[in-house]
Design a protein around this motif. Structure first.
Motif, PDB file in Angstrom:
ATOM      1  N   LEU A 336     -12.922 -52.809 -31.643  1.00 47.53           N
ATOM      2  CA  LEU A 336     -13.751 -52.296 -30.974  1.00 47.53           C
ATOM      3  C   LEU A 336     -13.440 -52.077 -29.461  1.00 47.53           C
ATOM      4  O   LEU A 336     -13.785 -51.513 -28.649  1.00 47.53           O
ATOM      5  N   ALA A 337     -12.108 -52.955 -29.217  1.00 47.54           N
ATOM      6  CA  ALA A 337     -11.501 -52.924 -28.081  1.00 47.54           C
ATOM      7  C   ALA A 337     -10.333 -51.759 -27.779  1.00 47.54           C
ATOM      8  O   ALA A 337      -9.976 -51.294 -26.707  1.00 47.54           O
ATOM      9  N   ALA A 338      -9.982 -51.392 -28.963  1.00 42.86           N
ATOM     10  CA  ALA A 338      -8.886 -50.370 -28.974  1.00 42.86           C
ATOM     11  C   ALA A 338      -9.337 -48.851 -28.330  1.00 42.86           C
ATOM     12  O   ALA A 338     -10.650 -48.539 -28.612  1.00 42.86           O
ATOM     13  N   GLU A 339      -8.364 -48.454 -27.637  1.00 41.50           N
ATOM     14  CA  GLU A 339      -8.547 -46.935 -27.154  1.00 41.50           C
ATOM     15  C   GLU A 339      -7.915 -45.886 -27.784  1.00 41.50           C
ATOM     16  O   GLU A 339      -6.948 -46.061 -28.201  1.00 41.50           O
ATOM     17  N   GLY A 340      -8.636 -44.980 -28.024  1.00 42.19           N
ATOM     18  CA  GLY A 340      -8.058 -43.747 -29.039  1.00 42.19           C
ATOM     19  C   GLY A 340      -6.724 -43.158 -28.173  1.00 42.19           C
ATOM     20  O   GLY A 340      -6.890 -43.319 -26.892  1.00 42.19           O
ATOM     21  N   VAL A 341      -5.820 -42.608 -28.941  1.00 38.45           N
ATOM     22  CA  VAL A 341      -4.647 -41.856 -28.186  1.00 38.45           C
ATOM     23  C   VAL A 341      -4.081 -40.680 -29.065  1.00 38.45           C
ATOM     24  O   VAL A 341      -4.278 -40.656 -30.231  1.00 38.45           O
ATOM     25  N   GLU A 342      -3.673 -39.969 -28.309  1.00 41.16           N
ATOM     26  CA  GLU A 342      -3.114 -38.757 -28.935  1.00 41.16           C
ATOM     27  C   GLU A 342      -1.489 -38.558 -28.528  1.00 41.16           C
ATOM     28  O   GLU A 342      -1.545 -38.582 -27.160  1.00 41.16           O
ATOM     29  N   THR A 343      -0.833 -38.365 -29.229  1.00 40.53           N
ATOM     30  CA  THR A 343       0.810 -38.510 -28.667  1.00 40.53           C
ATOM     31  C   THR A 343       1.571 -37.412 -29.770  1.00 40.53           C
ATOM     32  O   THR A 343       0.898 -36.888 -30.727  1.00 40.53           O
ATOM     33  N   PRO A 344       2.735 -37.164 -29.345  1.00 37.42           N
ATOM     34  CA  PRO A 344       3.544 -36.307 -30.410  1.00 37.42           C
ATOM     35  C   PRO A 344       3.475 -36.817 -31.538  1.00 37.42           C
ATOM     36  O   PRO A 344       3.782 -36.053 -32.660  1.00 37.42           O
ATOM     37  N   GLY A 345       3.445 -38.169 -31.860  1.00 32.41           N
ATOM     38  CA  GLY A 345       3.311 -38.758 -33.024  1.00 32.41           C
ATOM     39  C   GLY A 345       2.318 -38.557 -33.862  1.00 32.41           C
ATOM     40  O   GLY A 345       2.337 -38.933 -34.954  1.00 32.41           O
ATOM     41  N   GLY A 346       1.202 -38.317 -33.307  1.00 31.07           N
ATOM     42  CA  GLY A 346      -0.212 -38.226 -33.986  1.00 31.07           C
ATOM     43  C   GLY A 346      -1.282 -38.497 -33.280  1.00 31.07           C
ATOM     44  O   GLY A 346      -1.500 -38.512 -31.978  1.00 31.07           O
ATOM     45  N   VAL A 347      -2.727 -38.383 -33.834  1.00 28.40           N
ATOM     46  CA  VAL A 347      -3.867 -38.482 -33.328  1.00 28.40           C
ATOM     47  C   VAL A 347      -4.514 -39.652 -33.921  1.00 28.40           C
ATOM     48  O   VAL A 347      -4.857 -40.016 -35.141  1.00 28.40           O
ATOM     49  N   PHE A 348      -4.854 -40.791 -32.964  1.00 28.23           N
ATOM     50  CA  PHE A 348      -5.498 -41.880 -33.427  1.00 28.23           C
ATOM     51  C   PHE A 348      -6.654 -42.269 -32.878  1.00 28.23           C
ATOM     52  O   PHE A 348      -6.688 -42.763 -31.630  1.00 28.23           O
ATOM     53  N   PRO A 349      -7.881 -42.012 -33.379  1.00 29.29           N
ATOM     54  CA  PRO A 349      -9.172 -42.054 -32.703  1.00 29.29           C
ATOM     55  C   PRO A 349      -9.486 -43.494 -32.533  1.00 29.29           C
ATOM     56  O   PRO A 349      -9.300 -44.266 -33.914  1.00 29.29           O
ATOM     57  N   SER A 350     -10.139 -44.096 -31.942  1.00 29.54           N
ATOM     58  CA  SER A 350     -10.771 -45.410 -31.880  1.00 29.54           C
ATOM     59  C   SER A 350     -12.072 -45.410 -32.738  1.00 29.54           C
ATOM     60  O   SER A 350     -12.862 -44.289 -32.690  1.00 29.54           O
ATOM     61  N   TYR A 351     -12.505 -46.472 -33.016  1.00 31.05           N
ATOM     62  CA  TYR A 351     -13.817 -46.733 -33.643  1.00 31.05           C
ATOM     63  C   TYR A 351     -15.010 -46.265 -32.759  1.00 31.05           C
ATOM     64  O   TYR A 351     -15.866 -45.285 -33.100  1.00 31.05           O
ATOM     65  N   ARG A 352     -14.857 -46.764 -31.456  1.00 38.16           N
ATOM     66  CA  ARG A 352     -15.866 -46.541 -30.452  1.00 38.16           C
ATOM     67  C   ARG A 352     -15.910 -44.971 -30.480  1.00 38.16           C
ATOM     68  O   ARG A 352     -17.177 -44.630 -29.981  1.00 38.16           O
ATOM     69  N   GLU A 353     -14.762 -44.408 -30.097  1.00 37.60           N
ATOM     70  CA  GLU A 353     -14.747 -42.934 -29.879  1.00 37.60           C
ATOM     71  C   GLU A 353     -15.576 -42.176 -31.129  1.00 37.60           C
ATOM     72  O   GLU A 353     -16.038 -40.961 -30.723  1.00 37.60           O
ATOM     73  N   LEU A 354     -15.643 -42.617 -32.210  1.00 40.63           N
ATOM     74  CA  LEU A 354     -16.117 -41.888 -33.232  1.00 40.63           C
ATOM     75  C   LEU A 354     -17.463 -42.287 -33.606  1.00 40.63           C
ATOM     76  O   LEU A 354     -18.477 -41.558 -33.975  1.00 40.63           O
TER      77      LEU A 354
END
Length: 358
Positions: A336-354
């Motif tokens: 729940l505390a994690a922040e989603g991030v997009e990098t050249p290595g991938g797209v990693f959405p957070s649970y709260r973002e979704l």
């Protein structure tokens, strides 16, 4: 209130509710980097320690020394790090900092004649920032232990995409650092800190509820849209990785108490705490995970040494149950505390973002 143990959360609901323990994070983000290191610093004189490794692909150091049959009983710090096996190098920075202060297993009469005991474990986050060679080193380990030492007693612990959780991913969702604590009716405190980075998922694919919070079920429409967005993110990550990578992961944790425990009891605590991980992440302990739980006991409060053997066992049972409970909650809080991030290595959405804030 914790139903299983009649416990209540500690003041910070964090590992630092166990008096004497300090937590520090260091991370590098951007320019190909998405990784970090977390250090749990023991009080002067160390803490009784043990470990239980359940994953099939662990990356660890100084875990054999924690076997109850062996000489050393106390550790000066515990390292949790990204970088897979390369990240174990961060421990040398922690050792150097401790050695400079004369902290460690004493070998001779001089203040500097010590060997700091720093067991550690690593999780897989290689390439998630875009650069496969961007991984923790001794300098980052030193920065993390310095950050821990700079905190005050009982300080709040940063959660989410920090330290060893910086590059963490769990079931396609952005993982991170989470922590939780419980105070038992006896007055003993039990707490956990987790770096959530699992091949399995913390989310029920049928409902979108977190496995560690099965009673909080998102609306069906919210879940359907979140599942579509997660699928797109995972497909984009596979494309950027030039072909889907196997889910190499690992969830790391430290469970701690202020009760006095033997090394054997600490090992039992580490083992039963894995039950909390298995509740919150499904499946857990796979061949491509290296799931590892360390246990620390500072001994500030009496253990369960009084009474008959069955009375001792029953008292210890409450502490064991609490260890599993706080680890499950730490996993939830990390997600729940994690922040989603997009990098050249991938797209990693957070649970709260979704799924939105709760």
């Amino acid at each position: 209130m914790d139903r299983a143990t009649s416990a209540v959360a500690g003041e910070r609901d964090a590992l630092t509710d166990v008096a004497g323990l300090r937590v520090g994070h260091a991370q590098r983000i951007g320019g190909g980097w998405l990784t970090g290191t977390t250090v749990v610093l023991s009080p002067e004189g160390g803490a009784v320690a043990a470990v239980d490794v359940r994953g099939g692909g662990p990356g660890t150091r100084e875990t054999d020394v924690l076997d109850p049959r062996n000489l050393v009983e106390r550790v000066d710090a515990v390292l949790l790090s990204g970088g897979s096996a390369f990240g174990l190098d961060a421990a040398s920075g922690v050792m150097a900092w401790l050695e400079e202060r004369g902290r460690g297993f004493r070998i001779g009469p001089e203040p500097w004649q010590v060997v700091p005991i720093v067991p550690g474990a690593v999780l897989f986050d290689l390439g998630r920032g875009g650069d496969w060679r961007a991984r923790p080193d001794a300098a980052l380990g030193r920065a993390a232990v310095e950050a821990a030492a700079a905190t005050g007693p009982g300080a709040a612990v940063a959660q989410g995409s920090v330290g060893a959780g910086t590059g963490a991913v769990a079931g396609g969702y952005k993982g991170g650092i989470g922590t939780a604590s419980a105070v038992l009716p006896s007055g003993a405190t039990v707490a956990a800190l987790a770096a959530v980075n699992a091949a399995g998922s913390p989310v029920d694919p049928a409902t979108g509820a977190l496995h560690g919070e099965p009673g909080r079920v998102p609306a069906a429409a919210t879940h359907a849209e979140a599942a579509r967005r997660l699928d797109r993110a995972m497909a984009a990550t596979a494309t950027r990785a030039a072909g889907e990578r196997p889910p190499l992961n690992t969830t790391l944790a430290v469970v701690a108490t202020d009760a006095a425990l033997s090394v054997a009891q600490a090992r039992k605590l580490a083992g039963t705490a894995h039950d909390g991980l298995a509740r919150a992440v499904r499946p857990a302990h796979l061949m491509t995970d290296g799931d590892t739980v360390f246990a620390l006991a500072t001994g500030e409060r009496p253990g369960s040494g009084g009474g008959s053997p069955i009375e001792v066992a029953l008292a210890f049972n409450g502490l064991l149950a609490a260890g599993a409970d706080v680890l499950a909650r730490a996993v939830v809080k990390g997600l729940l505390a994690a922040e989603g991030v997009e990098t050249p290595g991938g797209v990693f959405p957070s649970y709260r973002e979704l799924y939105g804030d709760r």
